[in-house]
Design a protein around this motif. Sequence first.
Motif, PDB file in Angstrom:
ATOM      1  N   THR A 399       0.822  -1.217   0.000  1.00 16.03           N
ATOM      2  CA  THR A 399       0.000   0.000   0.000  1.00 16.03           C
ATOM      3  C   THR A 399       0.859   1.271   0.000  1.00 16.03           C
ATOM      4  OG1 THR A 399      -0.194  -0.269   2.404  1.00 16.03           O
ATOM      5  CG2 THR A 399      -2.030  -1.032   1.067  1.00 16.03           C
ATOM      6  N   ASP A 400       2.175   1.091  -0.206  1.00 15.44           N
ATOM      7  CA  ASP A 400       3.128   2.195  -0.361  1.00 15.44           C
ATOM      8  C   ASP A 400       3.212   3.097   0.868  1.00 15.44           C
ATOM      9  OD1 ASP A 400       5.127   3.129  -2.095  1.00 15.44           O
ATOM     10  OD2 ASP A 400       3.914   4.855  -2.659  1.00 15.44           O
ATOM     11  N   LEU A 401       3.136   2.485   2.059  1.00 18.25           N
ATOM     12  CA  LEU A 401       3.276   3.232   3.319  1.00 18.25           C
ATOM     13  C   LEU A 401       4.711   3.042   3.815  1.00 18.25           C
ATOM     14  CD1 LEU A 401      -0.071   2.143   5.035  1.00 18.25           C
ATOM     15  CD2 LEU A 401       0.359   4.270   3.776  1.00 18.25           C
ATOM     16  N   LEU A 402       5.595   3.944   3.421  1.00 16.58           N
ATOM     17  CA  LEU A 402       7.018   3.784   3.698  1.00 16.58           C
ATOM     18  C   LEU A 402       7.323   3.751   5.196  1.00 16.58           C
ATOM     19  CD1 LEU A 402       9.925   3.559   2.674  1.00 16.58           C
ATOM     20  CD2 LEU A 402      10.008   6.061   2.571  1.00 16.58           C
ATOM     21  N   VAL A 403       6.771   4.698   5.957  1.00 16.73           N
ATOM     22  CA  VAL A 403       7.055   4.780   7.397  1.00 16.73           C
ATOM     23  C   VAL A 403       6.616   3.500   8.099  1.00 16.73           C
ATOM     24  CG1 VAL A 403       6.522   5.994   9.546  1.00 16.73           C
ATOM     25  CG2 VAL A 403       6.932   7.300   7.451  1.00 16.73           C
ATOM     26  N   GLU A 404       5.401   3.007   7.766  1.00 15.11           N
ATOM     27  CA  GLU A 404       4.865   1.794   8.400  1.00 15.11           C
ATOM     28  C   GLU A 404       5.676   0.562   8.002  1.00 15.11           C
ATOM     29  OE1 GLU A 404       3.164   4.176   7.072  1.00 15.11           O
ATOM     30  OE2 GLU A 404       1.631   4.813   8.514  1.00 15.11           O
ATOM     31  N   THR A 405       6.130   0.538   6.728  1.00 17.72           N
ATOM     32  CA  THR A 405       6.944  -0.597   6.256  1.00 17.72           C
ATOM     33  C   THR A 405       8.255  -0.656   7.026  1.00 17.72           C
ATOM     34  OG1 THR A 405       6.024  -0.294   4.023  1.00 17.72           O
ATOM     35  CG2 THR A 405       7.956  -1.697   4.209  1.00 17.72           C
ATOM     36  N   GLU A 406       8.914   0.499   7.145  1.00 20.36           N
ATOM     37  CA  GLU A 406      10.204   0.547   7.844  1.00 20.36           C
ATOM     38  C   GLU A 406      10.041   0.253   9.338  1.00 20.36           C
ATOM     39  OE1 GLU A 406      13.091   3.347   5.203  1.00 20.36           O
ATOM     40  OE2 GLU A 406      11.790   4.401   6.631  1.00 20.36           O
ATOM     41  N   ARG A 407       8.924   0.677   9.914  1.00 19.82           N
ATOM     42  CA  ARG A 407       8.694   0.402  11.336  1.00 19.82           C
ATOM     43  C   ARG A 407       8.595  -1.110  11.598  1.00 19.82           C
ATOM     44  NH1 ARG A 407       3.413   1.969  15.123  1.00 19.82           N
ATOM     45  NH2 ARG A 407       4.299   1.162  17.077  1.00 19.82           N
ATOM     46  N   ALA A 408       7.797  -1.795  10.758  1.00 17.17           N
ATOM     47  CA  ALA A 408       7.634  -3.245  10.921  1.00 17.17           C
ATOM     48  C   ALA A 408       8.948  -3.980  10.678  1.00 17.17           C
ATOM     49  CB  ALA A 408       6.552  -3.757   9.969  1.00 17.17           C
ATOM     50  N   PHE A 409       9.706  -3.507   9.680  1.00 19.00           N
ATOM     51  CA  PHE A 409      10.990  -4.145   9.348  1.00 19.00           C
ATOM     52  C   PHE A 409      11.987  -3.954  10.495  1.00 19.00           C
ATOM     53  CE2 PHE A 409      15.115  -4.203   6.970  1.00 19.00           C
ATOM     54  CZ  PHE A 409      15.028  -5.504   6.509  1.00 19.00           C
ATOM     55  N   SER A 410      12.021  -2.755  11.052  1.00 16.76           N
ATOM     56  CA  SER A 410      12.920  -2.470  12.184  1.00 16.76           C
ATOM     57  C   SER A 410      12.560  -3.325  13.395  1.00 16.76           C
ATOM     58  CB  SER A 410      12.844  -0.986  12.577  1.00 16.76           C
ATOM     59  OG  SER A 410      13.301  -0.176  11.525  1.00 16.76           O
ATOM     60  N   GLU A 411      11.256  -3.511  13.592  1.00 18.12           N
ATOM     61  CA  GLU A 411      10.789  -4.331  14.719  1.00 18.12           C
ATOM     62  C   GLU A 411      11.228  -5.789  14.537  1.00 18.12           C
ATOM     63  OE1 GLU A 411       9.130  -4.425  18.445  1.00 18.12           O
ATOM     64  OE2 GLU A 411       9.334  -2.658  17.159  1.00 18.12           O
ATOM     65  N   MET A 412      11.176  -6.256  13.300  1.00 14.97           N
ATOM     66  CA  MET A 412      11.623  -7.629  13.010  1.00 14.97           C
ATOM     67  C   MET A 412      13.110  -7.779  13.321  1.00 14.97           C
ATOM     68  SD  MET A 412       9.703  -8.894   9.522  1.00 14.97           S
ATOM     69  CE  MET A 412      10.167 -10.617   9.781  1.00 14.97           C
ATOM     70  N   LYS A 413      13.901  -6.798  12.917  1.00  9.54           N
ATOM     71  CA  LYS A 413      15.350  -6.854  13.182  1.00  9.54           C
ATOM     72  C   LYS A 413      15.618  -6.768  14.683  1.00  9.54           C
ATOM     73  CE  LYS A 413      16.736  -3.578  10.268  1.00  9.54           C
ATOM     74  NZ  LYS A 413      17.669  -2.710   9.518  1.00  9.54           N
ATOM     75  N   ARG A 414      14.887  -5.892  15.371  1.00 11.74           N
ATOM     76  CA  ARG A 414      15.096  -5.714  16.814  1.00 11.74           C
ATOM     77  C   ARG A 414      14.790  -6.989  17.585  1.00 11.74           C
ATOM     78  NH1 ARG A 414      12.585  -4.270  21.497  1.00 11.74           N
ATOM     79  NH2 ARG A 414      10.476  -4.277  20.629  1.00 11.74           N
ATOM     80  N   ARG A 415      13.761  -7.710  17.126  1.00 12.96           N
ATOM     81  CA  ARG A 415      13.358  -8.931  17.814  1.00 12.96           C
ATOM     82  C   ARG A 415      14.095 -10.165  17.292  1.00 12.96           C
ATOM     83  NH1 ARG A 415       8.633  -8.510  20.749  1.00 12.96           N
ATOM     84  NH2 ARG A 415       7.651  -6.444  20.686  1.00 12.96           N
ATOM     85  N   CYS A 416      15.043  -9.933  16.348  1.00  9.92           N
ATOM     86  CA  CYS A 416      15.843 -11.033  15.769  1.00  9.92           C
ATOM     87  C   CYS A 416      14.974 -12.072  15.066  1.00  9.92           C
ATOM     88  CB  CYS A 416      16.709 -11.712  16.832  1.00  9.92           C
ATOM     89  SG  CYS A 416      17.893 -10.585  17.596  1.00  9.92           S
ATOM     90  N   TYR A 417      13.876 -11.600  14.438  1.00 12.62           N
ATOM     91  CA  TYR A 417      13.030 -12.507  13.672  1.00 12.62           C
ATOM     92  C   TYR A 417      13.704 -12.805  12.329  1.00 12.62           C
ATOM     93  CZ  TYR A 417       9.041 -11.686  16.821  1.00 12.62           C
ATOM     94  OH  TYR A 417       8.194 -11.623  17.906  1.00 12.62           O
TER      95      TYR A 417
END
Length: 612
Positions: A399-417
Amino acid sequence: VYAYTAMVSACASNGRYREAVAVFQKMEEVGCKPTLITYNVILSVYGKMSMPWIKVNELMDNMKNAGIAPDLYTYNTLISCCRRGLYEEAAQVFHEMKLAGFMPDKVTYNALLDVYGKSQRPKEAMEVLLDMELHGFAPSDVTYNSLISAYARNGLLEEAMEIKAQMIKKGIKPDVFTYTTLFSGFEKAGKDDCAIKVFEEMRSAGCKPNTCTFNALIKMHGNRRRFSEMMKTFEEMKNCDCCPDIVTWNSLIAVFGQNGMYTEVSGLFHEMKRAGFVPERDTFNTLISAYSRCGSFDHSMTVYKMMLEAKVSPDLSTYNAVLAALARGGLWEQSEKVLAEMKHAHCKPNELSYSCLLHAYANGNEVDRMVSFAQKVYSGEIQLHAVLFKTLVLVSSKTDLLVETERAFSEMKRRCYLLDITTLNAMLSIYGRRQIFDKADEILNFIKERQLTPTLTTYNTLMHMYSLSGLFERAEEFLKEIILKGLKPDIISYRTLINAYCRNGRLKDASRILSGMRDSGIMPDVVTYNTLVASYAANAMFLEAIAMVRCMIHQGCRPNRNTYNSIVDFYCKFNGLDEASMFINRLSKFDPHLTRNEELRLLERVKNECHR
């Protein structure tokens, strides 16, 4: 009672589970009271049929109401019934068992490990192993295989390999299940080279592949669209005396469904039935998903009705398959109703259920609902899971939501998913569309560092990114790389380049790509042809535009309204009103499907242009 119990046992031993249930029901109808042994056998059958937990509970209630107390075997079997993600229920059974005065044995611990392994709960699985050793039970190959499964299914592949090393140190030889589990884990993560190394190590160790191994190979080739290799593996499997099982057929159906190959899906289903396989819940679930991926939602719902008519109860996987079908059509309101129906049926939605709901919101352009649901995930109102964060990356990118995409991606990295190739492709896609090259390069470097295998989607995304920026030669290099890597370009690969060249007036290059597309065996669709027709017409190259229309008709691709509108509109734009009328009057000579109404519509279009 002994005769009925023997019949139930015989049916169960031969895999005829529905008949076993029918005999048990008949036994109850005639007033013959089941014994503890009867209940234990039918409970095992329920587990193998993946009966909904509510049905398992009903059976246990009937047993207790009849004054029959569960024994250790009953509790062990109950834990095994929880294999499909019911880890909380398994823990509850384990607790009740100890309260009832039964001490867990090796079978109990291995069954519990198997549940945690299949539920992707490595932490809990390790706790069970420690408890097992504390009570004097030495881990076996079954124990280690369940533990490896827990880590591999959760994407923790380095840890899974470390457990295999520990297993060898303790003098336990890895078996075909060990290697197949690791192979599947690497395949799922997109690490094909590592998967092949595991397969080669397995053969070097003299470990003969089994049906599960071949099923994993079939899945790997299918997921990479290597259909010829997939079918060769299917044939090799039969030559190695490994009989295809229901999982094999389901895997083949799933692969063809994922690629929208409706004819192959239907053909395989009929072939499966001819081979003597009776469709069970997993097959129905696979078919519901396959037909929906082929764009045939009606067929998905027909299969669902067929399943209910066969008296096969829907389970969590069934509901998730229906939710996935609804999600593809963006039918979010119906998705919400299915979730409500699940809760009413005491079938607890899981992360995949909520993932489907997010996709339904995204495909239905309900961005506000999607963002609102995402907040429930971040706040912990919905139980946190790697799948949900991955889904948030995918739907936010879509849906081209850059901020939301980066937030979810950062959360995945932070949680070591696990950051698999699908997640990384989504990141690459949004950065590519927005021409954020430095970020796209970071993702590409990450893919290389992690030794992930780029998919066709990866290459198509890169082609789109470079074609948008006018770097056509670089985009075309990726098309060549796709072919060199043994992947088969799809219609999107070619259309991306054709669109790019047409947008920039490089029509010779666009025509060259079209020829290459046909030579590769991919037939251009009406959208591809229309792009070229409109580009020729926009450059006043009307002879070439008309020749392209003739070509598409000759190739069996029927022009639509847009095909003719573009030629007529550009004739009018270049003050060629007479030429536009002549073109319309000659159309019926080379388009046998053109109707009189369509001719009149086009003539009216020219007439309207005259009055402007």
